[in-house]
Scaffold this active site. Sequence first.
Site, short mmCIF file in Angstrom:
data_model
loop_
_atom_site.label_atom_id
_atom_site.label_comp_id
_atom_site.label_asym_id
_atom_site.label_seq_id
_atom_site.Cartn_x
_atom_site.Cartn_y
_atom_site.Cartn_z
N ARG A 59 0.71 -1.66 -26.93
CA ARG A 59 -0.20 -1.56 -25.77
C ARG A 59 -1.16 -0.38 -25.95
NH1 ARG A 59 2.86 -1.46 -20.34
NH2 ARG A 59 0.71 -1.45 -19.55
N VAL A 93 -2.01 2.52 -16.63
CA VAL A 93 -1.66 3.63 -17.55
C VAL A 93 -2.72 3.80 -18.64
CG1 VAL A 93 0.82 3.49 -17.09
CG2 VAL A 93 -0.17 2.06 -18.90
N HIS A 109 1.72 5.76 -12.09
CA HIS A 109 2.69 5.17 -13.02
C HIS A 109 2.61 5.80 -14.40
CE1 HIS A 109 3.20 1.22 -10.51
NE2 HIS A 109 3.73 2.27 -9.95
N CYS A 136 10.33 16.30 -30.39
CA CYS A 136 9.45 16.78 -29.32
C CYS A 136 8.76 18.05 -29.80
CB CYS A 136 10.30 17.09 -28.08
SG CYS A 136 9.42 18.04 -26.82
N1 APR Z 1 -10.58 -9.26 -11.25
C1 APR Z 1 -9.88 -8.95 -10.12
N2 APR Z 1 -8.54 -9.16 -9.99
C2 APR Z 1 -7.90 -9.70 -11.06
C3 APR Z 1 -8.57 -10.04 -12.26
C4 APR Z 1 -9.96 -9.80 -12.32
N3 APR Z 1 -10.67 -10.09 -13.42
N4 APR Z 1 -7.65 -10.57 -13.12
C5 APR Z 1 -6.46 -10.55 -12.48
N5 APR Z 1 -6.62 -10.03 -11.24
C6 APR Z 1 -5.59 -9.83 -10.21
C7 APR Z 1 -4.52 -10.90 -10.19
O1 APR Z 1 -4.89 -11.94 -9.30
C8 APR Z 1 -3.30 -10.12 -9.68
O2 APR Z 1 -3.21 -10.21 -8.26
O3 APR Z 1 -4.94 -8.63 -10.54
C9 APR Z 1 -3.59 -8.68 -10.07
C10 APR Z 1 -2.69 -8.18 -11.19
O4 APR Z 1 -1.37 -8.17 -10.70
P1 APR Z 1 -0.19 -7.68 -11.67
O5 APR Z 1 -0.33 -8.38 -12.98
O6 APR Z 1 1.08 -7.80 -10.90
O7 APR Z 1 -0.51 -6.14 -11.96
P2 APR Z 1 -0.27 -4.91 -10.96
O8 APR Z 1 -0.38 -5.35 -9.53
O9 APR Z 1 -1.15 -3.81 -11.41
O10 APR Z 1 1.27 -4.53 -11.28
C11 APR Z 1 1.79 -3.42 -10.59
O11 APR Z 1 3.83 -3.58 -11.86
O12 APR Z 1 4.71 -4.06 -13.91
C12 APR Z 1 4.44 -3.05 -13.05
O13 APR Z 1 4.00 -0.81 -13.56
C13 APR Z 1 3.47 -2.09 -13.66
O14 APR Z 1 1.60 -0.95 -12.64
C14 APR Z 1 2.22 -2.21 -12.79
C15 APR Z 1 2.79 -2.72 -11.47
#
Ligand code: APR
Length: 235
Positions: A59, A93, A109, A136
């Site tokens: 990543r 991140v 995070h 470290c």
């Molecule tokens: N524009 C706007 N929104 C978008 C786009 C885009 N191009 N592509 C995807 N999305 C939206 C999706 O519809 C979804 O609701 O972004 C959201 C991403 O959701 P997740 O994949 O769950 O990511 P996130 O909400 O940041 O996850 C929260 O979960 O796994 C842990 O620590 C990790 O910080 C992360 C946390």
Amino acid sequence: MTDYRNIVILTGAGLSAESGLGTFRDVDGIWTKYDLNDVATPDGFARNPELVLDFYNARRENAKGAQPNAAHMALARLEAAYPGVVTVVTQNVDTLHEAAGTKNLIHMHGELARSLCNFCGKRHVWEAPLQVDMACPTCEKSGGLRPNVVWFGEMPYAMDDIYQHLSVADLFVSIGTSGTVYPAAGFVAEASRIGAHTVELNLEPSEGASLFDETIHGAATQIVPAFVERLLSDS
Ligand code: APR
């Protein structure tokens, strides 16, 4: 004409999606390819540190080639030009907010580009792949270096600072997050409780969409610049 005094903006993986970084819970999301229990928990790291370090090394490499997109740039423009205080709290991140010029930023995070030592707790800027046997730089012990990323079951960073910002917010904006992971998913209820106007900007309705006063759906690179222009022209 609305002049907000304190704007708090929560961002998630959807903000960086159009910069080529994966989201977690979309159709081809990261958690459809890896079991988060294996790569994003302290137990997973104890069981198989090589697997975890390789997951984040991949990543980190992918993130190196990413550029901030129009949504990141719009948020930096808002912070620079808006008369009120703009605070970005990101679950991401990556370093795309910084690359776009956002200064008032909280990485709740953690950050992929830093290491954390499980033994001495020191964090170091770390761009290279992390290996299990690396020592470290501070305590010189090996076997404890991990990415400075908050895992499930761990307390996110700067929570007191975040709740302080929420306690005086008069506008709360959630961008590109599914609203499924707490405590971030609870920020909208906290902002509503103290009377802030709440807005969701997301590709589609999130789990928490009904909690927002206003929802705007579409790709972040489209809806975020338009929303920022609306705020700036209203101010
Ligand atoms: N524009 C706007 N929104 C978008 C786009 C885009 N191009 N592509 C995807 N999305 C939206 C999706 O519809 C979804 O609701 O972004 C959201 C991403 O959701 P997740 O994949 O769950 O990511 P996130 O909400 O940041 O996850 C929260 O979960 O796994 C842990 O620590 C990790 O910080 C992360 C946390």
